[in-house]
Scaffold this motif. Structure first.
Motif, PDB file in Angstrom:
ATOM      1  N   ASN A  43       0.804  -0.994  -0.107  1.00 34.84           N
ATOM      2  CA  ASN A  43      -0.128  -0.037   0.081  1.00 34.84           C
ATOM      3  C   ASN A  43       0.886   1.383  -0.038  1.00 34.84           C
ATOM      4  O   ASN A  43       0.696   2.238   0.691  1.00 34.84           O
ATOM      5  CB  ASN A  43      -1.127   0.015   1.168  1.00 34.84           C
ATOM      6  N   ARG A  60       2.401   4.887  -0.891  1.00 39.89           N
ATOM      7  CA  ARG A  60       1.572   6.037  -1.515  1.00 39.89           C
ATOM      8  C   ARG A  60       2.912   7.038  -1.468  1.00 39.89           C
ATOM      9  O   ARG A  60       3.942   7.223  -0.593  1.00 39.89           O
ATOM     10  CB  ARG A  60       0.672   6.584  -0.590  1.00 39.89           C
ATOM     11  N   LYS A  98      -0.758   5.826  -5.907  1.00 38.98           N
ATOM     12  CA  LYS A  98      -1.881   5.747  -5.142  1.00 38.98           C
ATOM     13  C   LYS A  98      -2.070   4.386  -4.540  1.00 38.98           C
ATOM     14  O   LYS A  98      -3.137   3.626  -4.604  1.00 38.98           O
ATOM     15  CB  LYS A  98      -3.095   6.110  -5.947  1.00 38.98           C
ATOM     16  N   ILE A 151      -0.170   1.374  -4.164  1.00 38.47           N
ATOM     17  CA  ILE A 151       0.217   0.251  -4.783  1.00 38.47           C
ATOM     18  C   ILE A 151       0.587  -1.000  -3.876  1.00 38.47           C
ATOM     19  O   ILE A 151       1.419  -0.619  -2.908  1.00 38.47           O
ATOM     20  CB  ILE A 151       0.961   0.451  -6.054  1.00 38.47           C
ATOM     21  N   GLN A 206      -1.701   3.757 -10.387  1.00 37.93           N
ATOM     22  CA  GLN A 206      -2.240   2.864  -9.706  1.00 37.93           C
ATOM     23  C   GLN A 206      -2.006   1.211 -10.565  1.00 37.93           C
ATOM     24  O   GLN A 206      -1.821   1.448 -11.943  1.00 37.93           O
ATOM     25  CB  GLN A 206      -3.962   2.878  -9.828  1.00 37.93           C
TER      26      GLN A 206
END
Length: 589
Positions: free
Chosen positions: A350, A352, A363, A365, A557
């Motif tokens: 996750n 960012r 965003k 990933i 993304q």
């Protein structure tokens, strides 16, 4: 209260600069002793001459007169020796301090985040590291000690004058506030002028550096005339900045000389009348001594303004350099684990990230790469592919999430050990003005020429390097201009290969090479990626069809993930559409 930048003299900045003298205290003390010698020996000579005139010449006695002259000669020799030693040691001290600050500055800049360099002008940084440093050296060689010497000489001279003849001294002392006031005004305006000059010097350096580096673009788009006009405009502003300093000098120094000359005339007039009229309190020796004392008192006073200019330029330069030193733009290197070798498991959780606040590039990933896998990342320009590489090497800090290698957060590893295990081949290859061998090893003492030759043979480029004049010792000049783009790419690939990395990254590594070079790199890729975690970023999808996993990105993304075959089976899939469009473009007519 004046703003910090408007102070005539920043005491706190000066104290900080003096801290760099501590390792050289002995030389500093020697310089101070020489300064004191300059002041004392110089001021004693007129007094000895006065005594010679009043004691010997006035009484028409020759006996002992030579003794006075010998004393003056000895004082002159001491003064000359003091000046010689002062010039040498003060300059030595200045250059030593500058060397220390420059080394500290460069070391500090080496640890900056890429964000700092993204926002900073190369020309300005060069000015800070080179030109500004020389101005700092002048503080010691021409500014600080000379000002101290002049002030000390003035104090000693004023004391002698008052001791010899208080009445004539009062005439001189009344005129001094005028020059002091003029000097203060002069310093105030010169400070502003020199700030303008240093700003325009930085602008000039930045402009010239960028245009010389991008000369091919300038000529390709016939921008010579436009860039010439821009340079003339910047140069004109630089000239105007310097002319301000010339204008202030042209006003101040004639005024100071006028006041000095008028004071000299009054002293000769009043003192001469006293000698001719044989009035008590004034002798011929007094008058002669004062004609020597007045220049020794006034000239340092208004020359201090000139030396203060040198000091101010050095202080302005020091302020700019310290601002860079005070910049907190370093990657947080608080990791304690030494990454000697990676198994190669890679995990983004996750993640960012944004280059500019509130404008996310990645965003949230998430993906996994197993040890030994070859993973390709594809997507349109600006999708965030190269950003992943930058974050993996910790060139930038992520905003949220975690990046792990073999289950360990990369923040827990030392920066050097992390980057030593990751080799990157970039699309835009940078080569230094050095030999091919040094560009490959980057002067790593653990990589021998034999290692480089063996690696070059393994990936099939030994023959190409050997064909060059001097072979591995061929100098490629600045940015590798002596080689083609394909050859530079091969050198870059060998540079990565010879380090035997745990993780290999190819960032658009074949996008700007010819078919022959691409085949060489493709063959080498097969060898180097075998059993090693590899990440390939590519626009040309034909080069990544054999990848174990393909990650498709769009607008920061991950939109798809899978093998080449599985992604082509997705109806209206992003990758499938991308592949079909590229396939049609490459299909021969």
């Amino acid at each position: 209260m004046a703003e910090e930048g408007k102070k005539i003299f920043d005491v706190s900045l000066f104290k900080r600069l003096l801290q760099y003298i501590r390792p050289y205290r002995t030389v500093f003390i020697i310089s101070l002793i020489c300064v004191i010698g300059l002041a004392v020996f110089g001021a004693f000579r007129p007094y000895v001459l006065k005594e010679a005139i009043d004691v010997k010449i006035a009484n028409k006695e020759y006996d002992g007169f030579v003794f006075y002259m010998l004393i003056m000669l000895v004082l002159l020799i001491f003064e000359v020796v003091s000046q010689l030693l002062f010039i040498y040691y003060a300059s030595w001290l200045g250059q030593s301090v500058v060397r220390d600050i420059r080394v500290k500055l460069f070391k500090h800049m080496l640890k900056f985040k890429m964000t700092y360099f993204d926002k900073s002008s190369v020309g300005v940084l060069i000015t800070r590291a080179v030109t500004d440093m020389e101005r700092i050296a002048d503080i010691f060689g021409q500014g600080l000690f000379m000002i101290f010497s002049d002030i000390l000489k003035m104090a000693v001279v004023a004391g002698f004058m008052a001791f010899i003849n208080l009445k004539l001294s009062l005439i001189v002392f009344v005129a001094m506030p005028i020059i002091v006031f003029a000097t203060k005004i002069f310093q105030k305006y010169m400070k502003r002028a020199f700030e303008d000059v240093r700003t325009e010097v930085s602008n000039l350096n930045s402009f010239v550096q960028e245009r010389v580096t991008g000369m091919k673009i300038v000529q390709l788009f016939t921008r010579e005339t436009i860039e010439y006009r821009k340079f003339k405009a910047i140069n004109e502003r630089h000239k105007k900045g310097w002319l301000k300093t010339v204008w202030y000098n042209s006003i101040f120094f004639p005024v100071a000389e006028f006041v000095s000359s008028v004071t000299m005339a009054l002293v000769i007039l009043i003192g001469g009348y006293g000698v001719v009229a044989t009035l008590p309190g004034t002798t011929l020796g007094d008058l002669i001594a004062f004609t020597m004392f007045i220049p020794m008192l006034f000239r340092p006073l208004y020359q201090i303004a000139n030396k203060f200019n040198t000091l101010q330029m050095g202080m302005v330069a020091a302020d700019r350099v310290f601002k860079v030193l005070d910049t907190d733009s370093n990657i947080d290197d608080k990791g304690t684990q030494i990454a000697n070798h990676f198994k190669g498991d890679l995990e983004f959780e996750n993640v960012r990230f944004s280059y500019i606040k509130d404008e996310e590039v990645l965003k949230g990933i998430s993906f996994n790469v197993e040890a030994g896998e070859t993973v390709a990342i594809v997507g349109a320009t600006g999708a965030g592919k190269s950003t992943i590489i930058n974050l993996l090497n910790r060139f930038y800090e992520i905003d949220a999430g975690a990046i792990k290698i073999d289950g360990t957060d990369i923040k827990e590893m030392t920066l050097n050990s992390l980057r030593n295990q990751i080799a990157v081949v970039l699309q835009d290859v940078f080569l230094f003005a050095d030999t091919i061998l040094n560009n490959i090893t980057l002067n790593n003492e653990y990589i021998t020429e034999e290692d480089v030759v063996t690696a070059a043979k393994a990936i099939g480029i030994h023959e190409f390097i050997s064909s060059l004049p001097g072979g591995y010792h061929y100098n490629v000049k600045e940015r590798g201009v002596m080689l083609s783009s394909g050859q530079r790419q091969l050198i870059s690939f060998l540079r990565a290969y010879v380090t035997n990395p745990s993780i290999l990254i190819l960032d658009e590594a074949t996008s700007s090479v010819d078919s022959y070079s691409e085949q060489l790199i493709q063959d080498a890729t097969d060898k180097i990626t075998s059993g090693r975690t590899s990440i390939i970023i590519a626009h040309r999808l034909a080069t990544i069809q054999q990848a174990d996993k393909i990650i498709v990105m769009d607008a920061g993304q991950i939109v798809e993930m899978g093998t080449h075959k599985s992604l082509l089976k997705k109806e209206n899939g992003y990758y499938k559409n991308l592949y079909e469009v590229q396939f049609l473009k490459e299909e021969p007519v």
